[in-house]
Design an enzyme around this catalytic site. Structure first.
Site, PDB file in Angstrom:
ATOM      1  N   THR A   1       0.728  -1.222   0.000  1.00 49.87           N
ATOM      2  CA  THR A   1       0.000   0.000   0.000  1.00 49.87           C
ATOM      3  C   THR A   1       0.761   1.277   0.000  1.00 49.87           C
ATOM      4  O   THR A   1       1.874   1.361   0.436  1.00 49.87           O
ATOM      5  CB  THR A   1      -0.925   0.029   1.203  1.00 49.87           C
ATOM      6  OG1 THR A   1      -2.053  -0.699   0.879  1.00 49.87           O
ATOM      7  CG2 THR A   1      -1.302   1.382   1.655  1.00 49.87           C
TER       8      THR A   1
ATOM      9  N   GLU B   1       9.957   1.317  -6.966  1.00 47.29           N
ATOM     10  CA  GLU B   1      10.849   0.160  -6.823  1.00 47.29           C
ATOM     11  C   GLU B   1      11.766   0.031  -8.030  1.00 47.29           C
ATOM     12  O   GLU B   1      11.312  -0.226  -9.137  1.00 47.29           O
ATOM     13  CB  GLU B   1      10.016  -1.097  -6.614  1.00 47.29           C
ATOM     14  CG  GLU B   1       9.354  -1.083  -5.250  1.00 47.29           C
ATOM     15  CD  GLU B   1       8.137  -1.994  -5.160  1.00 47.29           C
ATOM     16  OE1 GLU B   1       7.731  -2.539  -6.184  1.00 47.29           O
ATOM     17  OE2 GLU B   1       7.621  -2.142  -4.038  1.00 47.29           O
TER      18      GLU B   1
ATOM     19  N   ASN C   1      10.129  -7.272  -6.793  1.00 51.20           N
ATOM     20  CA  ASN C   1       8.790  -7.831  -6.787  1.00 51.20           C
ATOM     21  C   ASN C   1       8.756  -9.334  -6.947  1.00 51.20           C
ATOM     22  O   ASN C   1       7.775  -9.975  -6.599  1.00 51.20           O
ATOM     23  CB  ASN C   1       7.925  -7.142  -7.851  1.00 51.20           C
ATOM     24  CG  ASN C   1       7.486  -5.790  -7.345  1.00 51.20           C
ATOM     25  OD1 ASN C   1       6.659  -5.708  -6.454  1.00 51.20           O
ATOM     26  ND2 ASN C   1       8.083  -4.736  -7.871  1.00 51.20           N
TER      27      ASN C   1
END
Lengths: 398, 398
Positions: B190, B269, B393
């Site tokens: 989030t 990221e 990820n």
């Protein structure tokens, strides 16, 4: 229910009566052992059906195609790699006309079609392409050369052929070559697919079946969720076998296009595994399709697949974010046959996590999300996102 | 036009009168030097406005919040990292109630709010979180500890504060902490943002300005195009300064939220550069927004940014694929002030390619697409997609 047998055969396009194909290198592709200009020719006129990209900026060859009257016939398709002839304006169409005029002086062509794949925004090297007409043998049958010449970032050629034997012993053929790896990469652009047949298929069946078969194949795969300026699927028929059976034709057309779509996905840039995303129990078909496509397009799902991480939270969250009707109490998620989420079973214990991990190691598996709200379902197909995807797409062109 | 001065001040939340904050580590985060449970407390009751995710599968803390009556007041926000308390069903809400009851025995709280970020699908470690109430000092002001405790994959803390001095010499403050890097990563879920103020701002202004400011900041950034189960932006006001000026408040709220959004994007990221995608000359605002968001979400655009490849074909193709009204003859594309595509100028020559390359080397630049069809415009902000995005990820959670 008619009876027929289907057999896979070697050498792709070469099997279809009255069709010729080949390729040559005119210097657009640095590796001279592989062609960059290919042709498909029929010695009689063909009916043609085509499905093109929805991209508003359609490439010049697609606009050129659309200048022909409806239900026109053709006997020639010229295909080049390395240059998409997209965003090239009127000049892009004029270049095609120049090339086609030169071709006509070497070879009688009627309503010739051009199809291009490669980088966007550069004029075609017209003279180089015209020079191909001196070296190409238009009576050659060399499916391998044609299939290799249309490749861009593809790591293997995509070529299939089937012979269909009807109950009465009569036969016809369907064969195809196809390219695509980035599905669908606007820069190199495109997936292209050329299907030829000697079946005596009516034009109306060709149009209808090509559309429905595209919906079940190329429209269900996602490598990166982009839609190119050049995407093209074409079906040409010269009727030479004189034979036809609709059910058999449809079955094999579906089969050949689905298999080619899976080849594209397997060849997805940097992809290591193929995953079917089945969404069922949806209130509407639209909901099922939206959720399924959201899953196969999600970066977070794709990277979790690459990491072989049974992180079903990303699956659930993607469905929740897709805007469809869904309810976390009614949702169930399976990886193959393994229940991985339901209202009663929300936390992944170590045993199931290990089982999930084993499934994710496979190079193909299915993620099934049952929304528990209705009867509609949809399947799409995706792949993982790896370092190599980034590498291929960051370094392409330069 | 009212006059006011704005000054940036250190130490984030600590500047706002009557607010306290701090954090502790209860063992959810392995690194014990960084907290995993934080609080924000006011010594008087606060008005609160909030904007939550559109994800249908809203996390338990968001459902818990929505159980309160409209226009309720609160004096306490508890925040945890490492666990999103999402897809946890009724139990997830019961866990919050258990925690809040335990908190009440230590500290008088009214309508306490909980907010969570972390992995989806696991119950909160209720006992661990309750144990925090023995170690937390609820009269502490430690903004740094709170800002650090709410981080997940963030590589730096996000904390800002401004002092606003009105024409009459009176002052008020707005301060915020925020977390987010994956924008918006459903797995870790989030982005969370907590803004506090001692301005005497009416509740109706809070609601309206938080919405409009969110639309201009967090809703315009994209790292990976996903929408989490937990996204939350909250504004709390205890009115303690007694001072307010709407224009000044709106200006600083917009400023603080835009700056935090850019911090999230900078911390995307694996991201190395920040790109503004301006679409102007659109027929409708919807068209401008659709095209702009399509650009900031496109994998192919993102990888081209990472590769610093001035491949404008990917920009054009993404606009064409977005389904909006556009025309390749009217379109122009600029990288900063450099014309890179127009109808008259379709091929990138070596000089401009070199200039484009120089612009792309910068860590921030603007891509402007003028559709030439109307008056509407929209800007969104994106970043490049690097190997590290995939790494972060693929490996998250495991």
């Amino acid at each position: 229910m008619s009876k027929f047998t289907i057999s896979a055969i070697e050498n792709g396009l070469e099997n279809v009566e009255g069709f010729y194909c080949g390729a040559t290198n005119v210097g657009m592709r640095p590796d001279e052992t592989q062609g960059d200009v290919a042709f498909i020719r029929s010695d009689t006129m063909c009916d043609i059906s085509a499905v093109f990209t929805n991209n508003t900026f359609q490439a010049a060859p697609i606009k050129h195609f659309q200048q022909y009257p409806q239900n026109f016939k053709t006997n020639f398709v010229l295909i080049n790699a390395k240059n998409a002839n997209a965003m090239t304006g009127e000049k892009g169409i004029e270049d095609i006309q120049t090339i086609m005029s030169a071709l006509f002086s070497k070879q009688a062509v009627n309503n010739p079609i051009m199809s291009s794949t490669g980088v966007i925004g550069y004029r075609l090297p017209v003279d180089k392409i015209i020079s191909a007409f001196d070296t190409l043998d238009f009576n050659e049958k060399n499916s391998n050369a044609a299939a290799c010449a249309i490749m861009t970032t593809d790591s293997f050629k995509k070529e299939l052929a089937y012979k269909i034997k009807l109950e009465d012993g009569n036969t016809f053929h369907i064969a195809a070559i196809c390219k695509g790896a980035g599905m669908i990469n606007p820069a190199m652009a495109t997936m292209l697919c050329f299907i030829i047949t000697d079946a005596d298929v009516p034009k109306s069946d060709m149009d209808a079946l090509l559309l429905s078969s595209t919906e079940k194949s190329f429209n269900r795969i996602s490598v990166d969720g982009d839609t190119s300026t050049n995407d093209t699927v074409m079906l040409l028929s010269n009727k030479k076998s004189g034979n036809y059976n609709k059910e058999a034709f449809e079955t094999v057309l579906n089969k050949i296009m689905f298999e080619l779509a899976m080849m594209i996905l397997r060849d997805g840039e940097g992809a290591n595994k193929l995953v079917a995303f089945e969404v069922k129990g949806a209130k509407s078909l639209d909901d099922a399709k939206t959720a399924s496509m959201a899953l196969s397009n999600s970066l977070l799902v794709k990277t979790a697949l690459f990491g072989e991480d049974p992180n079903w939270g990303r699956i659930a969250s993607t469905i929740g974010a897709s805007g469809i009707a869904c309810d976390e109490k009614k949702l169930t998620i399976h990886y193959d046959d393994l229940l991985i989420y339901s209202d009663a079973y929300r936390e992944l214990d170590a045993t199931r996590e290990k089982q999930a991990y084993t499934i994710m190691k496979k190079d193909m598996f299915t993620i099934t999300c049952d929304l528990g709200l209705g009867e509609e379902s949809y399947i799409s197909y995706g792949c993982d996102l790896s370092y190599d995807y980034v590498k291929i797409n960051a370094e392409y062109r330069t």
